[in-house]
Design a protein around this motif. Structure first.
Motif, PDB file in Angstrom:
ATOM      1  N   GLN A 158      29.883  82.028  28.884  1.00  0.00           N
ATOM      2  CA  GLN A 158      29.429  82.966  29.904  1.00  0.00           C
ATOM      3  C   GLN A 158      28.639  82.201  30.959  1.00  0.00           C
ATOM      4  OE1 GLN A 158      26.464  86.215  29.081  1.00  0.00           O
ATOM      5  NE2 GLN A 158      28.309  87.462  29.370  1.00  0.00           N
ATOM      6  N   GLU A 159      28.977  82.439  32.221  1.00  0.00           N
ATOM      7  CA  GLU A 159      28.336  81.745  33.348  1.00  0.00           C
ATOM      8  C   GLU A 159      28.055  82.746  34.464  1.00  0.00           C
ATOM      9  OE1 GLU A 159      28.157  78.148  33.778  1.00  0.00           O
ATOM     10  OE2 GLU A 159      28.908  77.747  31.773  1.00  0.00           O
ATOM     11  N   ARG A 160      27.227  82.315  35.401  1.00  0.00           N
ATOM     12  CA  ARG A 160      26.898  83.133  36.561  1.00  0.00           C
ATOM     13  C   ARG A 160      28.044  83.103  37.570  1.00  0.00           C
ATOM     14  NH1 ARG A 160      23.844  86.715  37.595  1.00  0.00           N
ATOM     15  NH2 ARG A 160      22.559  86.142  35.847  1.00  0.00           N
ATOM     16  N   LEU A 161      28.393  84.271  38.094  1.00  0.00           N
ATOM     17  CA  LEU A 161      29.424  84.406  39.114  1.00  0.00           C
ATOM     18  C   LEU A 161      28.824  84.100  40.485  1.00  0.00           C
ATOM     19  CD1 LEU A 161      32.342  85.369  39.728  1.00  0.00           C
ATOM     20  CD2 LEU A 161      31.407  87.677  39.955  1.00  0.00           C
ATOM     21  N   GLU A 162      29.548  83.341  41.293  1.00  0.00           N
ATOM     22  CA  GLU A 162      29.086  83.000  42.641  1.00  0.00           C
ATOM     23  C   GLU A 162      30.083  83.503  43.672  1.00  0.00           C
ATOM     24  OE1 GLU A 162      28.258  78.783  42.993  1.00  0.00           O
ATOM     25  OE2 GLU A 162      27.861  78.696  40.835  1.00  0.00           O
ATOM     26  N   LYS A 163      29.600  83.815  44.858  1.00  0.00           N
ATOM     27  CA  LYS A 163      30.480  84.207  45.961  1.00  0.00           C
ATOM     28  C   LYS A 163      31.452  83.069  46.271  1.00  0.00           C
ATOM     29  CE  LYS A 163      29.166  88.288  47.527  1.00  0.00           C
ATOM     30  NZ  LYS A 163      30.089  89.399  47.428  1.00  0.00           N
ATOM     31  N   MET A 202      27.127  90.263  37.503  1.00  0.00           N
ATOM     32  CA  MET A 202      27.456  89.015  38.224  1.00  0.00           C
ATOM     33  C   MET A 202      27.610  87.844  37.250  1.00  0.00           C
ATOM     34  SD  MET A 202      27.991  89.634  41.375  1.00  0.00           S
ATOM     35  CE  MET A 202      27.886  88.049  42.202  1.00  0.00           C
ATOM     36  N   LEU A 203      28.283  88.124  36.114  1.00  0.00           N
ATOM     37  CA  LEU A 203      28.588  87.102  35.120  1.00  0.00           C
ATOM     38  C   LEU A 203      30.088  87.090  34.872  1.00  0.00           C
ATOM     39  CD1 LEU A 203      25.817  87.873  32.472  1.00  0.00           C
ATOM     40  CD2 LEU A 203      25.870  85.897  34.017  1.00  0.00           C
ATOM     41  N   TYR A 204      30.620  85.924  34.526  1.00  0.00           N
ATOM     42  CA  TYR A 204      31.999  85.874  34.050  1.00  0.00           C
ATOM     43  C   TYR A 204      31.985  85.268  32.660  1.00  0.00           C
ATOM     44  CZ  TYR A 204      32.330  80.851  35.198  1.00  0.00           C
ATOM     45  OH  TYR A 204      32.148  79.498  35.250  1.00  0.00           O
ATOM     46  N   SER A 205      32.931  85.700  31.838  1.00  0.00           N
ATOM     47  CA  SER A 205      33.071  85.211  30.470  1.00  0.00           C
ATOM     48  C   SER A 205      34.500  84.733  30.292  1.00  0.00           C
ATOM     49  CB  SER A 205      32.792  86.327  29.467  1.00  0.00           C
ATOM     50  OG  SER A 205      31.517  86.875  29.678  1.00  0.00           O
ATOM     51  N   PHE A 206      34.661  83.682  29.504  1.00  0.00           N
ATOM     52  CA  PHE A 206      35.977  83.128  29.262  1.00  0.00           C
ATOM     53  C   PHE A 206      36.071  82.621  27.837  1.00  0.00           C
ATOM     54  CE2 PHE A 206      39.964  81.305  30.273  1.00  0.00           C
ATOM     55  CZ  PHE A 206      40.055  80.117  29.561  1.00  0.00           C
ATOM     56  N   SER A 207      37.235  82.832  27.245  1.00  0.00           N
ATOM     57  CA  SER A 207      37.514  82.239  25.940  1.00  0.00           C
ATOM     58  C   SER A 207      38.953  81.766  25.931  1.00  0.00           C
ATOM     59  CB  SER A 207      37.297  83.247  24.813  1.00  0.00           C
ATOM     60  OG  SER A 207      37.426  82.590  23.557  1.00  0.00           O
ATOM     61  N   SER A 208      39.182  80.646  25.262  1.00  0.00           N
ATOM     62  CA  SER A 208      40.529  80.106  25.139  1.00  0.00           C
ATOM     63  C   SER A 208      40.722  79.538  23.744  1.00  0.00           C
ATOM     64  CB  SER A 208      40.749  79.013  26.184  1.00  0.00           C
ATOM     65  OG  SER A 208      42.002  78.398  25.994  1.00  0.00           O
ATOM     66  N   ILE A 209      41.799  79.969  23.121  1.00  0.00           N
ATOM     67  CA  ILE A 209      42.196  79.413  21.834  1.00  0.00           C
ATOM     68  C   ILE A 209      43.522  78.710  22.073  1.00  0.00           C
ATOM     69  CG2 ILE A 209      42.913  79.933  19.475  1.00  0.00           C
ATOM     70  CD1 ILE A 209      40.879  82.522  20.656  1.00  0.00           C
ATOM     71  N   GLY A 210      43.548  77.419  21.803  1.00  0.00           N
ATOM     72  CA  GLY A 210      44.752  76.639  22.081  1.00  0.00           C
ATOM     73  C   GLY A 210      44.683  76.036  23.455  1.00  0.00           C
ATOM     74  N   ASN A 211      45.837  75.825  24.055  1.00  0.00           N
ATOM     75  CA  ASN A 211      45.865  75.041  25.279  1.00  0.00           C
ATOM     76  C   ASN A 211      46.038  75.868  26.552  1.00  0.00           C
ATOM     77  OD1 ASN A 211      48.434  75.735  24.652  1.00  0.00           O
ATOM     78  ND2 ASN A 211      49.150  73.671  24.273  1.00  0.00           N
ATOM     79  N   ILE A 212      45.354  76.989  26.642  1.00  0.00           N
ATOM     80  CA  ILE A 212      45.255  77.710  27.920  1.00  0.00           C
ATOM     81  C   ILE A 212      43.990  77.182  28.589  1.00  0.00           C
ATOM     82  CG2 ILE A 212      45.014  79.927  29.092  1.00  0.00           C
ATOM     83  CD1 ILE A 212      47.676  79.679  27.620  1.00  0.00           C
ATOM     84  N   GLY A 213      44.136  76.680  29.792  1.00  0.00           N
ATOM     85  CA  GLY A 213      43.008  76.082  30.484  1.00  0.00           C
ATOM     86  C   GLY A 213      42.474  76.956  31.595  1.00  0.00           C
ATOM     87  N   ILE A 214      41.242  76.688  31.967  1.00  0.00           N
ATOM     88  CA  ILE A 214      40.661  77.327  33.151  1.00  0.00           C
ATOM     89  C   ILE A 214      39.771  76.316  33.856  1.00  0.00           C
ATOM     90  CG2 ILE A 214      38.680  78.327  31.942  1.00  0.00           C
ATOM     91  CD1 ILE A 214      38.985  80.741  33.928  1.00  0.00           C
ATOM     92  N   VAL A 215      39.915  76.306  35.179  1.00  0.00           N
ATOM     93  CA  VAL A 215      39.073  75.477  36.033  1.00  0.00           C
ATOM     94  C   VAL A 215      38.373  76.420  37.001  1.00  0.00           C
ATOM     95  CG1 VAL A 215      39.041  73.670  37.800  1.00  0.00           C
ATOM     96  CG2 VAL A 215      40.618  73.485  35.876  1.00  0.00           C
TER      97      VAL A 215
END
Length: 194
Positions: free
Chosen positions: A136-141, A94-107
């Protein structure tokens, strides 16, 4: 049983046939992965580099985000560079991980109407050693993830109901409110965890 609903908008820069952005997403029993690679510049050569990265991600999906980025970077030596964003959701932890190099965004947007925008690492992948961070953050419903290339600007984002429970509607709103001619290659992916 599908746990992530996905909707995508993609359009090349005005006057171009090829979009320099490539994307990939796949849900398995244990995890979900989504990536956007944006080749530097636009057109056919940008597309070639971004597609190389997506093909590597497809073949190495079970690797960690760190390993995937390192493999992609090595394969881009002598090619046009790319900026890259990768999201991995692990249903077991129940975790999500994200990485971005450059200008790819995530909200991210949760059911309590809290919005969070991640800050990418600067630079791009082109075969040279590159520092980057993995968040890395906790995933929520009922959590939404909006991932986008640099063809999406802040005004485009502010016009979207990123808390909506229908990802198709998020994409339709983007199409309706954005200019028909894009100033840059544009990819917007809306995802919702049920």
């Amino acid at each position: 049983m599908k746990r992530i609903n996905v909707a995508v908008f993609q359009k090349p820069k005005k006057g171009k046939y090829y979009c320099g952005d490539s994307y990939f997403y796949l849900e398995t029993e244990n995890e979900f992965l989504c990536a956007i690679a944006d080749g530097l510049g636009s057109g056919e050569y940008a597309r070639e580099s971004s597609q190389i990265v997506i093909d590597i991600i497809r073949k190495n999906m079970n690797e960690s985000i760190e390993s995937i980025i390192k493999i992609c970077n090595e394969q881009l030596f002598g090619k046009r560079g790319v900026v890259l964003g990768i999201l991995k959701i692990n249903f077991d932890s129940m975790l999500y991980s994200f990485s971005s190099i450059g200008n790819i965004g995530i909200v991210t947007a949760n059911r309590n109407k809290k919005k969070k925008r991640n800050i990418p690492s600067s630079g791009y992948l082109a075969g040279y050693p590159r520092k980057f961070k993995v968040i890395q953050e906790r995933l929520e419903k009922n959590m939404n993830f909006i991932m986008f290339s640099d063809g999406v600007n802040d005004k485009d984002l502010s016009d979207l109901d990123i808390f909506g429970n229908n990802v198709e509607n998020i994409i339709k709103t983007f199409q309706y409110k954005s200019k028909p001619e894009r100033d840059d290659d544009t990819t917007l992916i809306a995802m919702r965890y049920q």
